[in-house]
Design a protein around this motif. Structure first.
Motif, short mmCIF file in Angstrom:
data_model
loop_
_atom_site.label_atom_id
_atom_site.label_comp_id
_atom_site.label_asym_id
_atom_site.label_seq_id
_atom_site.Cartn_x
_atom_site.Cartn_y
_atom_site.Cartn_z
N VAL A 1 0.86 -1.18 0.00
CA VAL A 1 0.00 0.00 0.00
C VAL A 1 0.90 1.23 0.00
O VAL A 1 1.62 1.48 0.96
N ARG B 1 -0.17 4.54 -0.65
CA ARG B 1 -0.81 5.84 -0.41
C ARG B 1 -0.42 6.39 0.95
O ARG B 1 0.02 5.68 1.85
N ARG C 1 -6.84 2.80 6.14
CA ARG C 1 -8.19 2.43 5.69
C ARG C 1 -8.11 1.38 4.58
O ARG C 1 -8.88 0.41 4.57
N THR C 2 -7.18 1.56 3.65
CA THR C 2 -6.98 0.56 2.61
C THR C 2 -6.52 -0.77 3.20
O THR C 2 -6.97 -1.84 2.78
N ARG D 1 -9.33 -2.83 4.57
CA ARG D 1 -10.12 -3.47 3.52
C ARG D 1 -9.40 -4.70 2.98
O ARG D 1 -10.03 -5.72 2.69
N LEU E 1 -0.60 -1.22 -4.94
CA LEU E 1 -1.72 -0.35 -5.28
C LEU E 1 -1.23 1.09 -5.42
O LEU E 1 -0.48 1.59 -4.57
N HIS F 1 -2.83 4.92 -5.90
CA HIS F 1 -4.03 5.74 -5.86
C HIS F 1 -3.87 7.06 -6.60
O HIS F 1 -4.86 7.77 -6.80
N GLU G 1 -11.87 3.26 -4.72
CA GLU G 1 -11.09 2.18 -4.12
C GLU G 1 -11.79 0.83 -4.27
O GLU G 1 -11.14 -0.20 -4.40
N LEU H 1 -9.75 -2.36 -5.71
CA LEU H 1 -9.61 -3.65 -5.06
C LEU H 1 -10.25 -4.77 -5.88
O LEU H 1 -9.79 -5.91 -5.86
N VAL I 1 -11.82 7.36 -2.16
CA VAL I 1 -10.53 6.71 -2.06
C VAL I 1 -9.76 7.28 -0.88
O VAL I 1 -8.79 6.73 -0.46
#
Length: 230
Positions: free
Chosen positions: A9, A11, A18-19, A22, A162, A164, A208, A212, A230
């Motif tokens: 991740v 970002r 938060r990502t 998930r 990922l 963003h 987002e 995903l 997002v």
């Protein structure tokens, strides 16, 4: 390509957490190593004549809250997560567009015509809200935060990554080992050119949830509808 289990991740925080939540729900292993960090600008916000706020990200909410104690203005938020953050920051009148910048512009044209609206935004905003609204309302964009590269090295062992934003994509160095990149949009994917990924996937929509879904179509169904922001 084997299952993409360990997911980098990139970002900035707090969105990275938060990502990560998930991804855990999806049964994946998040590796939070942000390539960007958010810094609030030291700017004086002039709210004279402002009749509403347009907020397009969690970072925009946090930056405005740090710069101003005023919570009296109605808020038009891009999506549910941003709306929730605005309520948590103390705003009492909040509407969610439930989508992206285009959806927010449509909400403004429908319900805020003729208003003077302040848009606290990033130094490099993801979209042109004022241009999308046109002459229906007076939207004034004021950069209140910016993303800065952390210079962080990638995690040692990861299968997919990922992205963003184009800014994060530009911050990554060349990769080896047949890794997969998943981009929020075509603009983000374009910034990944010549980085050495064996595959670059593009989300079907700039959300987002779609990001995903592009990463792991089957696992993403475990999220239900995690919200459009997002």
């Amino acid at each position: 390509m084997s299952a993409l289990r360990r997911v980098w991740v990139t970002r900035a925080r707090p969105g990275a957490e938060r990502t990560a939540e998930r991804l855990e729900v999806m049964g994946l292993v998040p590796l939070v190593v942000p390539l960007l960090e958010i810094r609030t600008f030291d700017v004086a916000l002039d709210l004279t004549g402002v009749e509403a706020l347009a907020l397009t990200s969690l970072n925009g909410v946090a930056a405005f809250a740090a710069l101003s104690d005023d919570r009296s203005l109605p808020v038009l938020a891009v999506g549910d997560a941003t709306a929730d953050a605005a309520r948590a920051a103390g705003f009492g009148r909040v509407r969610s567009a439930g989508g992206d910048v285009t959806a927010l512009a449509a909400l403004i044209r429908k319900e805020a015509r003729g208003l003077s609206i302040l848009h606290p935004c990033a130094a490099e905003p993801a979209g042109d809200l004022a241009g999308s609204v046109g002459t229906a309302a007076n939207v004034r964009a004021v950069p209140v935060y910016g993303a800065h590269e952390t210079g962080a090295a990638p995690p040692e062992d990861w299968d997919a990554v990922l992205f963003h934003s184009p800014r994060a994509a530009r911050a990554v160095t060349a990769v080896t080992g047949g890794r997969v990149a998943v981009a929020l949009s075509a603009a983000v994917a374009a910034a990944l050119a010549r980085r050495g990924f064996v595959e670059v996937r593009i989300a079907a929509a700039p959300t987002e949830a779609a990001l995903l879904q592009a990463l792991a179509p089957g696992a993403a169904s475990a999220l239900g509808n995690p919200g459009p922001d997002v």
